[in-house]
Design a protein around this motif. Structure first.
Motif, PDB file in Angstrom:
ATOM      1  N   SER A 109      32.081  40.384  32.035  1.00  0.00           N
ATOM      2  CA  SER A 109      31.983  41.781  31.628  1.00  0.00           C
ATOM      3  C   SER A 109      30.523  42.194  31.775  1.00  0.00           C
ATOM      4  N   SER A 113      40.748  40.309  28.094  1.00  0.00           N
ATOM      5  CA  SER A 113      39.786  41.397  27.943  1.00  0.00           C
ATOM      6  C   SER A 113      39.982  42.413  29.058  1.00  0.00           C
ATOM      7  N   HIS A 136      38.156  45.149  31.287  1.00  0.00           N
ATOM      8  CA  HIS A 136      36.829  45.593  31.731  1.00  0.00           C
ATOM      9  C   HIS A 136      36.983  46.822  32.623  1.00  0.00           C
ATOM     10  N   SER A 183      37.422  39.811  23.721  1.00  0.00           N
ATOM     11  CA  SER A 183      36.464  40.440  24.631  1.00  0.00           C
ATOM     12  C   SER A 183      35.940  39.464  25.684  1.00  0.00           C
ATOM     13  N   THR A 197      28.604  40.588  28.658  1.00  0.00           N
ATOM     14  CA  THR A 197      28.666  39.167  28.380  1.00  0.00           C
ATOM     15  C   THR A 197      28.877  38.411  29.674  1.00  0.00           C
TER      16      THR A 197
END
Length: 462
Positions: A338, A395, A397, A298, A341
């Protein structure tokens, strides 16, 4: 509360081996008990039938009958003691372990939110279990035992299983198949179910060692006894190995040189480990790594692998490579994150924001630049958690954001990205604040370039 809702199904995904290992242990204990019963009850039944037949024929006197009955009683009492000892020494402790582990997992079902103190305590225990698992897989048995003892989780970890694994692997490293073959004999039916060829590989290696020592007669007898039963599925390998008698261990002939290669013992170690892991549904990777993979997936961005955008505050960028040391101490502009985060990946970035498969368009230059995984620097090889992250995908997004290096705030329609003439980008809020304090002049923190606020240009993300 909705965001803190506990995902019980997701937690249980990694807990199957936690329960399966003691279950498999108890199955082996049950099979041992069953073999003992079958072994002792056969003679008992034969003696009983013989006694009945002789009584019907009238050839049995009272003294012989009493002697036969006493013998059968003694055999039954011996079996009873044997089964009782097995249950006390192995069966009951294994059931206690199963009970402890199921109670540990049952705690999760009564927890509704990750914010509850009970979940924090349970998660701490789970982390301790994973640390013990990692230390055992890496041969640090004393450390594992110390952690288990200090945290009072001996029944929640598989120290005995990994001790057996280490014992057998050490024997294979000493070029001995005896322990591994004994394990195969104990788990013959289970290995057959998963179609494992480990036993054949071990038998073949013992045959090769006899051929290496030029003990031809023993090797032929060994092949007839242990290799011929496998000819239905491994005829070609057996035929190939049989020709070893014509080639000395120093041969340079490729196919037979490979059979004599001592690296085959390392392959046997790996094959044994895969087989015992498969039997106990233990993943090949440490559980700690699997949990880290989920989190790193992630956070992983192309910026993590660029020499100019590494940052020690990001777990994926973790590691003191030469490229990272060269980049330390320099400043950056904008970071791609993201929505949930926000790690700053842009250390020492010479141009505008590095985005994950996103383009930055500027009316000032009329150009668009895209950063992709293909643009990674070969000089910057990740270490630590970054090494683990190499094996997970980037990751994904749905809604990417960029964060101002000066204020740490997300740039959006109300806080537009503003580009200096040199291409570095900061937020409108930061530039307005700087201009108000410096008579309408703004300075790029990284390069020291100064210009008026009116010379800045809005950056549009497409």
């Amino acid at each position: 509360m909705a965001n803190n809702k506990l995902n019980t199904d997701g937690i249980f995904l990694l807990e199957q081996p936690f329960v399966r290992v003691p279950y498999e242990n108890y199955r082996r204990i049950f099979r041992t008990s069953q073999r003992n019963v079958e072994k002792d009850f056969g003679p008992l039944q034969n003696a009983s039938n013989d006694l009945v037949n002789r009584a019907r024929a009238g050839t049995l006197n009272d003294e012989e009958a009493l002697k036969s009955i006493d013998s059968m009683i003694g055999r039954v009492e011996s079996l009873k003691r044997k089964l009782s000892d097995l249950n006390e020494n192995a069966g009951k402790p294994t059931l206690d372990v199963m009970r402890e582990r199921l109670n540990h997992l049952a705690t999760i079902e009564s927890i509704q939110s990750t914010a509850e103190p009970e979940f924090s305590r349970w998660a701490d225990t789970r982390l301790d279990r994973w640390l013990v698992d990692w230390t055992l897989r890496n041969g640090k048995e004393r450390t594992a035992k110390r952690i288990a003892r200090d945290k009072d989780i001996e029944t929640l970890v598989d120290i005995d299983l990994f001790s057996d694994i280490k014992r057998i692997e050490d024997a294979l490293a000493r070029h001995s198949c005896t322990e591994a073959l004994a394990w195969c004999s104990e788990n013959k039916s289970a290995l057959r179910k998963i179609k494992s060829t480990l036993e054949f590989e071990l038998r073949l290696q013992e045959f090769i060692e006899l051929a290496r020592q030029r003990r031809s007669e023993e090797a032929i007898a060994y092949a007839k006894k242990y290799l011929v039963p496998w000819q239905g599925t491994h005829f070609e390998e057996i035929k190939h190995a049989s020709a070893l008698f014509a080639f000395p261990p120093t041969t340079t002939c490729g196919p037979y040189k490979r059979l004599y290669d001592s690296n085959r013992w390392s392959n046997l170690v790996r094959s044994f480990r895969l087989a015992i892991y498969d039997l106990n549904t233990i993943p090949n990777e440490p559980l700690l790594h699997l949990a880290l993979y989920a989190g790193l997936a992630s956070l992983k961005l192309p910026a993590c692998y660029d020499i100019q955008t590494k940052n020690v505050d990001c777990p994926v960028c973790d590691g003191e490579s030469a490229a990272l040391r060269a980049a330390n101490g320099k400043e950056s502009d904008v970071v791609m994150t993201s929505a949930s985060t926000e790690f700053n990946h842009d250390v020492a970035q010479p141009n505008s924001a590095t985005l994950t498969t996103m383009a930055i368009s500027s009316p000032m230059s009329g150009s668009t630049s895209v950063v992709t995984p293909a643009s990674f620097s070969s000089e910057s090889q990740p270490l630590g958690l970054g090494k683990l992250a190499e094996e997970v995908p980037f990751s994904h997004h749905f809604n990417s954001t960029i964060v101002c290096r000066i204020t740490g705030k997300v740039m959006d329609g109300d806080n537009m990205p503003m580009a200096f003439p040199n291409g570095n980008v900061y937020s409108l809020e930061a530039m307005q604040d700087m201009a108000a304090k410096n008579n309408n002049f703004v300075t790029c923190p990284r390069t020291g370039t100064t210009c008026t606020f009116s010379e800045l240009r809005k950056v549009f993300i497409s």
